[in-house]
Write a protein that holds these residues in place. Structure first.
Motif, PDB file in Angstrom:
ATOM      1  N   ASP A 143      36.957  24.911  38.521  1.00  0.00           N
ATOM      2  CA  ASP A 143      36.658  25.410  37.179  1.00  0.00           C
ATOM      3  C   ASP A 143      36.554  26.934  37.176  1.00  0.00           C
ATOM      4  O   ASP A 143      37.043  27.604  36.260  1.00  0.00           O
ATOM      5  N   ALA A 144      35.913  27.493  38.206  1.00  0.00           N
ATOM      6  CA  ALA A 144      35.750  28.944  38.282  1.00  0.00           C
ATOM      7  C   ALA A 144      37.098  29.659  38.310  1.00  0.00           C
ATOM      8  O   ALA A 144      37.250  30.747  37.745  1.00  0.00           O
ATOM      9  N   ARG A 145      38.076  29.053  38.963  1.00  0.00           N
ATOM     10  CA  ARG A 145      39.397  29.685  39.055  1.00  0.00           C
ATOM     11  C   ARG A 145      40.092  29.784  37.696  1.00  0.00           C
ATOM     12  O   ARG A 145      41.033  30.567  37.525  1.00  0.00           O
ATOM     13  N   GLN A 146      39.647  29.000  36.731  1.00  0.00           N
ATOM     14  CA  GLN A 146      40.274  29.027  35.405  1.00  0.00           C
ATOM     15  C   GLN A 146      39.614  30.038  34.462  1.00  0.00           C
ATOM     16  O   GLN A 146      40.133  30.281  33.363  1.00  0.00           O
ATOM     17  N   LEU A 147      38.504  30.620  34.857  1.00  0.00           N
ATOM     18  CA  LEU A 147      37.841  31.615  34.016  1.00  0.00           C
ATOM     19  C   LEU A 147      38.746  32.832  33.826  1.00  0.00           C
ATOM     20  O   LEU A 147      39.422  33.257  34.760  1.00  0.00           O
ATOM     21  N   ASN A 148      38.728  33.419  32.654  1.00  0.00           N
ATOM     22  CA  ASN A 148      39.685  34.485  32.330  1.00  0.00           C
ATOM     23  C   ASN A 148      39.114  35.893  32.464  1.00  0.00           C
ATOM     24  O   ASN A 148      39.679  36.854  31.935  1.00  0.00           O
ATOM     25  N   TYR A 149      38.013  36.064  33.188  1.00  0.00           N
ATOM     26  CA  TYR A 149      37.336  37.365  33.199  1.00  0.00           C
ATOM     27  C   TYR A 149      38.160  38.480  33.824  1.00  0.00           C
ATOM     28  O   TYR A 149      38.153  39.613  33.332  1.00  0.00           O
ATOM     29  N   ASP A 150      38.854  38.200  34.910  1.00  0.00           N
ATOM     30  CA  ASP A 150      39.660  39.257  35.518  1.00  0.00           C
ATOM     31  C   ASP A 150      40.763  39.727  34.562  1.00  0.00           C
ATOM     32  O   ASP A 150      41.003  40.932  34.428  1.00  0.00           O
ATOM     33  N   GLN A 151      41.415  38.793  33.901  1.00  0.00           N
ATOM     34  CA  GLN A 151      42.435  39.166  32.924  1.00  0.00           C
ATOM     35  C   GLN A 151      41.815  39.917  31.753  1.00  0.00           C
ATOM     36  O   GLN A 151      42.351  40.915  31.275  1.00  0.00           O
ATOM     37  N   PHE A 152      40.672  39.465  31.304  1.00  0.00           N
ATOM     38  CA  PHE A 152      39.996  40.059  30.146  1.00  0.00           C
ATOM     39  C   PHE A 152      39.524  41.474  30.444  1.00  0.00           C
ATOM     40  O   PHE A 152      39.629  42.372  29.595  1.00  0.00           O
ATOM     41  N   LEU A 153      39.022  41.708  31.662  1.00  0.00           N
ATOM     42  CA  LEU A 153      38.411  42.987  32.015  1.00  0.00           C
ATOM     43  C   LEU A 153      39.323  43.906  32.816  1.00  0.00           C
ATOM     44  O   LEU A 153      39.003  45.086  32.993  1.00  0.00           O
ATOM     45  N   ASN A 201      39.649  42.452  39.544  1.00  0.00           N
ATOM     46  CA  ASN A 201      40.260  41.496  40.480  1.00  0.00           C
ATOM     47  C   ASN A 201      39.228  40.952  41.471  1.00  0.00           C
ATOM     48  O   ASN A 201      39.561  40.694  42.622  1.00  0.00           O
ATOM     49  N   TYR A 202      37.986  40.776  41.005  1.00  0.00           N
ATOM     50  CA  TYR A 202      36.906  40.349  41.887  1.00  0.00           C
ATOM     51  C   TYR A 202      36.517  38.878  41.730  1.00  0.00           C
ATOM     52  O   TYR A 202      35.812  38.333  42.582  1.00  0.00           O
ATOM     53  N   LEU A 203      36.888  38.245  40.639  1.00  0.00           N
ATOM     54  CA  LEU A 203      36.234  36.994  40.272  1.00  0.00           C
ATOM     55  C   LEU A 203      36.405  35.899  41.320  1.00  0.00           C
ATOM     56  O   LEU A 203      35.432  35.234  41.699  1.00  0.00           O
ATOM     57  N   GLU A 204      37.616  35.691  41.797  1.00  0.00           N
ATOM     58  CA  GLU A 204      37.825  34.619  42.777  1.00  0.00           C
ATOM     59  C   GLU A 204      37.031  34.898  44.052  1.00  0.00           C
ATOM     60  O   GLU A 204      36.444  33.985  44.633  1.00  0.00           O
ATOM     61  N   GLN A 205      36.997  36.149  44.467  1.00  0.00           N
ATOM     62  CA  GLN A 205      36.235  36.493  45.669  1.00  0.00           C
ATOM     63  C   GLN A 205      34.747  36.217  45.478  1.00  0.00           C
ATOM     64  O   GLN A 205      34.068  35.738  46.389  1.00  0.00           O
ATOM     65  N   LEU A 206      34.229  36.509  44.293  1.00  0.00           N
ATOM     66  CA  LEU A 206      32.821  36.229  44.013  1.00  0.00           C
ATOM     67  C   LEU A 206      32.524  34.741  44.178  1.00  0.00           C
ATOM     68  O   LEU A 206      31.517  34.350  44.768  1.00  0.00           O
ATOM     69  N   HIS A 207      33.402  33.910  43.641  1.00  0.00           N
ATOM     70  CA  HIS A 207      33.164  32.464  43.702  1.00  0.00           C
ATOM     71  C   HIS A 207      33.508  31.869  45.061  1.00  0.00           C
ATOM     72  O   HIS A 207      32.876  30.890  45.486  1.00  0.00           O
ATOM     73  N   MET A 208      34.478  32.443  45.751  1.00  0.00           N
ATOM     74  CA  MET A 208      34.886  31.920  47.053  1.00  0.00           C
ATOM     75  C   MET A 208      33.970  32.377  48.182  1.00  0.00           C
ATOM     76  O   MET A 208      33.992  31.810  49.274  1.00  0.00           O
ATOM     77  N   SER A 209      33.176  33.409  47.940  1.00  0.00           N
ATOM     78  CA  SER A 209      32.323  33.957  48.997  1.00  0.00           C
ATOM     79  C   SER A 209      31.374  32.903  49.539  1.00  0.00           C
ATOM     80  O   SER A 209      30.830  32.077  48.787  1.00  0.00           O
ATOM     81  N   ALA A 210      31.161  32.942  50.840  1.00  0.00           N
ATOM     82  CA  ALA A 210      30.266  31.980  51.494  1.00  0.00           C
ATOM     83  C   ALA A 210      28.840  32.145  50.986  1.00  0.00           C
ATOM     84  O   ALA A 210      28.406  33.254  50.641  1.00  0.00           O
ATOM     85  N   TRP A 211      28.127  31.053  50.961  1.00  0.00           N
ATOM     86  CA  TRP A 211      26.736  31.068  50.554  1.00  0.00           C
ATOM     87  C   TRP A 211      25.855  31.516  51.723  1.00  0.00           C
ATOM     88  O   TRP A 211      26.198  31.305  52.884  1.00  0.00           O
ATOM     89  N   ASN A 212      24.738  32.154  51.371  1.00  0.00           N
ATOM     90  CA  ASN A 212      23.721  32.586  52.349  1.00  0.00           C
ATOM     91  C   ASN A 212      24.252  33.620  53.339  1.00  0.00           C
ATOM     92  O   ASN A 212      23.762  33.717  54.461  1.00  0.00           O
TER      93      ASN A 212
END
Length: 233
Positions: free
Chosen positions: A98-108, A111-122
C-alpha cells in the motif's frame, strides 16, 4: 501486525489512507499535504529550527503512518541543511504494497518515500545527508526513549477512535521526554486535550489551522530553549 488500509485522494491531490478497523483517515480529507505542512512543519519544525539553532534536532513522531510527516521533514532538513534525528513509532505499520502506491514523491517532487517505508525497523537509517530515521514497531505505552526530544509530532488517531492516547498520563510521559523549551504539535484542539496538556506542565498555544480546521495546538515545555540538561534517560 500490519494495518488494514485503503488509499484515497484528498482535496489537495495528495493521498491519505483509511484505517479500516478504526474507520479513520490518517490525514485530513480536505488535504493531507496542507494539513501536515501546517501542523507539523510550519508550527513545529520551522519553529524548532529557530529555537534550537545551534544543535542537531531530535524529533519524535507518534504514528509513522503514511510517512508523509517524515518525508516533509526530510525535505526541509535537506533544504535548510540542518541535521535531524527522527524517531517514529507505529504499532500497526502500513503494508509495503500500500505504501508503494502513495503519491507523495510525485506530488512533492521528492524521492524518499519508498526508502522511508523500506527502511529496517529498530535501526538508524540515513535517508539523506541531513536526515536519519529510526522506526520502532511499538505502542507509546511501552516505548521509552534513550534521548530527549526537541519536538514531538503528535499524530495519533482522533480521540473518538483511540481515547487512551489523549489522556493526562500520556501527555505527562511526553512532557518528560522533551528538552526544556521543546514543543509538541498536534491537529487536535479539543478542550479536554488542552486541559490534559496543561496538567502535564505544558504551556498550550492555539494557532490557526489548515483548511477547514479552525484551531490546532502547540504545547511548549517551560524552560530556556537550548538547555540540554539530562539528555539521556
Amino acid at each position: 501486525m500490519k494495518a488494514d488500509v485503503r488509499l484515497v485522494v484528498t482535496a489537495d491531490g495528495s493521498h491519505t489512507a483509511v484505517n479500516q478497523a478504526l474507520s479513520k483517515t490518517y490525514h485530513s480529507i480536505h488535504g493531507a499535504y496542507q494539513e501536515s505542512q501546517r501542523v507539523y512543519i510550519e508550527l513545529g519544525l520551522l519553529e524548532a529550527f529557530k529555537r534550537f539553532s545551534d544543535c542537531d534536532l531530535h524529533i519524535f513522531e507518534m504514528g509513522f503512518g503514511t510517512g508523509l510527516n517524515a518525508l516533509l521533514t526530510a525535505r526541509e532538513a535537506q533544504t535548510h541543511q540542518r541535521s535531524v534525528r527522527y524517531t517514529a513509532i507505529d504499532a500497526y505499520p502500513m503494508p509495503l504494497e500500500d505504501a508503494r502506491q502513495l503519491n507523495y514523491d510525485q506530488f512533492l517532487g521528492t524521492n524518499y518515500l519508498e526508502q522511508l517505508h523500506m527502511s529496517a525497523w529498530n535501526q538508524s537509517i540515513l535517508i539523506n545527508p541531513f536526515f536519519t530515521l529510526i522506526k520502532v514497531e511499538e505502542t507509546i505505552q511501552t516505548y521509552w526513549p534513550r534521548e530527549r526530544f526537541h519536538l514531538i509530532y503528535y499524530d495519533a488517531f482522533a480521540p473518538t477512535a483511540q481515547p487512551e492516547l489523549w489522556e493526562p498520563e500520556i501527555f505527562k510521559q511526553l512532557a518528560d521526554w522533551l528538552y526544556e523549551g521543546g514543543m509538541l504539535t498536534t491537529y487536535c484542539s479539543r478542550s479536554y486535550v488542552q486541559r490534559n496538556m496543561r496538567a502535564a506542565g505544558l504551556t498550550v498555544e492555539k494557532h490557526p489551522g489548515p483548511l477547514h480546521k479552525r484551531d490546532i495546538l502547540r504545547a511548549v515545555k517551560p524552560g530556556r530553549p537550548g538547555s540540554l540538561a539530562s539528555p539521556i534517560f
